[in-house]
Design a protein around this motif. Structure first.
Motif, PDB file in Angstrom:
ATOM      1  N   ASP A 161      -3.560  -8.237  11.893  1.00 16.52           N
ATOM      2  CA  ASP A 161      -3.504  -7.014  11.091  1.00 16.52           C
ATOM      3  C   ASP A 161      -2.147  -6.965  10.406  1.00 16.52           C
ATOM      4  OD1 ASP A 161      -3.396  -4.448  10.027  1.00 16.52           O
ATOM      5  OD2 ASP A 161      -3.051  -3.503  11.973  1.00 16.52           O
ATOM      6  N   PHE A 204      -8.267   2.821   6.160  1.00 16.58           N
ATOM      7  CA  PHE A 204      -7.302   3.822   5.703  1.00 16.58           C
ATOM      8  C   PHE A 204      -7.459   5.100   6.516  1.00 16.58           C
ATOM      9  CE2 PHE A 204      -8.347   1.226   1.981  1.00 16.58           C
ATOM     10  CZ  PHE A 204      -7.100   0.884   1.500  1.00 16.58           C
ATOM     11  N   GLN A 237     -10.970  -9.382   3.757  1.00 13.50           N
ATOM     12  CA  GLN A 237     -10.183  -8.243   3.263  1.00 13.50           C
ATOM     13  C   GLN A 237     -10.644  -6.909   3.849  1.00 13.50           C
ATOM     14  OE1 GLN A 237      -7.451 -10.199   1.893  1.00 13.50           O
ATOM     15  NE2 GLN A 237      -7.354  -8.319   0.732  1.00 13.50           N
ATOM     16  N   ARG A 290     -10.062  -3.475   5.282  1.00 11.08           N
ATOM     17  CA  ARG A 290      -8.993  -2.484   5.263  1.00 11.08           C
ATOM     18  C   ARG A 290      -9.514  -1.161   5.823  1.00 11.08           C
ATOM     19  NH1 ARG A 290      -5.873  -2.751  -0.513  1.00 11.08           N
ATOM     20  NH2 ARG A 290      -4.331  -1.602   0.750  1.00 11.08           N
ATOM     21  N   SER A 303      -0.996   4.398   3.917  1.00 11.41           N
ATOM     22  CA  SER A 303      -2.186   4.958   4.543  1.00 11.41           C
ATOM     23  C   SER A 303      -3.064   3.883   5.197  1.00 11.41           C
ATOM     24  CB  SER A 303      -3.021   5.744   3.527  1.00 11.41           C
ATOM     25  OG  SER A 303      -3.489   4.903   2.490  1.00 11.41           O
ATOM     26  N   ASP A 304      -2.669   2.621   5.089  1.00 10.63           N
ATOM     27  CA  ASP A 304      -3.418   1.557   5.747  1.00 10.63           C
ATOM     28  C   ASP A 304      -3.245   1.651   7.258  1.00 10.63           C
ATOM     29  OD1 ASP A 304      -4.419  -0.840   3.779  1.00 10.63           O
ATOM     30  OD2 ASP A 304      -2.713   0.235   2.923  1.00 10.63           O
ATOM     31  N   ALA A 352      -1.002  -4.731   8.422  1.00 11.33           N
ATOM     32  CA  ALA A 352      -0.506  -3.385   8.142  1.00 11.33           C
ATOM     33  C   ALA A 352       0.265  -2.806   9.324  1.00 11.33           C
ATOM     34  CB  ALA A 352      -1.652  -2.453   7.758  1.00 11.33           C
ATOM     35  N   LEU A 398      -5.143  -3.907   7.998  1.00  9.36           N
ATOM     36  CA  LEU A 398      -5.474  -4.809   6.896  1.00  9.36           C
ATOM     37  C   LEU A 398      -5.642  -6.206   7.477  1.00  9.36           C
ATOM     38  CD1 LEU A 398      -5.802  -5.846   4.025  1.00  9.36           C
ATOM     39  CD2 LEU A 398      -3.302  -5.758   3.767  1.00  9.36           C
ATOM     40  N   GLY A 422       0.826  -1.204   0.000  1.00 12.32           N
ATOM     41  CA  GLY A 422       0.000   0.000   0.000  1.00 12.32           C
ATOM     42  C   GLY A 422       0.854   1.245   0.000  1.00 12.32           C
TER      43      GLY A 422
END
Length: 204
Positions: A17, A189, A185, A187, A4-5, A19, A8, A1
């Motif tokens: 997670d 942001f 999925q 996510r 900005s995640d 991210a 995830l 990415g």
């Protein structure tokens, strides 16, 4: 990415997670390694989280602020309709931000309340039992857009500055509304996305 995640969750056998390490704590959640969401591109994500509609959920420590740029994106496949189902929620019961499926007409819904007062209420199209739907809501802190399967279905605005804590997946804390179905999925942001990006997340 692009960095900005905030989170995830791929649900590849767990609630990790990938991210930022905001790992969730699952309760009575099943994790399938083969029943992942299928984007319009025809690809299929490997796994998903299965919720039983009565006592399964995933608890996290993530927060949502109404006056901050945010995006919530995930796939959902209901196992039963009609049913009031809170899919992804922040806060508790009458003071919350939640993405849900309506029980009266099966539509996708994004709503915020403060002490029972509705701050905004966006609605999409009916979701079909046994079919994956891509759900996305994005805001720049004032303007809100709800997307369903890559298409904008409703818009709204807010001037509210409330922050809602402890994101729950598969349930709305303090409510009887548990998810009966599959989520994949997820996510989060820390920015808004435009129509092109929303369509890309649907096709991803």
């Amino acid at each position: 990415g692009d960095g900005s995640d905030l989170a995830l969750y791929r649900f590849q056998g767990n609630a990790v997670d990938d991210a930022n390490g905001n790992n969730g704590t699952p309760t009575n959640v099943g994790f399938s390694l083969t029943n992942g969401a299928q984007p319009s591109s025809g690809a299929r994500f490997g796994g998903s989280a299965a919720f039983n509609g009565s006592n399964s959920f995933i608890q996290t420590s993530l927060s949502y602020s109404n006056n901050t740029a945010n995006t919530i994106s995930f796939w959902f496949k209901p196992s039963t309709t009609p049913a009031w189902q809170r899919l992804v929620s922040f806060g508790t019961n009458s003071s919350e931000v939640t993405v849900q499926q309506r029980g009266d007409d099966d539509r996708l819904r994004f709503i915020s309340r403060a002490s029972g007062t509705i701050l905004y209420d966006l609605n999409g199209n009916a979701m079909v039992e046994g079919q994956w739907t891509h759900c996305l809501v994005t805001t720049d802190g004032t303007n809100i857009t709800l997307y369903q399967d890559g298409v904008a279905v409703d818009t709204g605005t807010t001037s509210n500055t409330n922050t809602y804590n402890n994101m729950t997946i598969g349930w709305g804390a303090g409510t009887p509304e548990y998810t009966n179905g599959f989520i994949d999925q997820l996510r989060i942001f820390n920015r808004s996305v435009n129509a092109t990006e929303a369509a890309t997340l649907y096709d991803d």
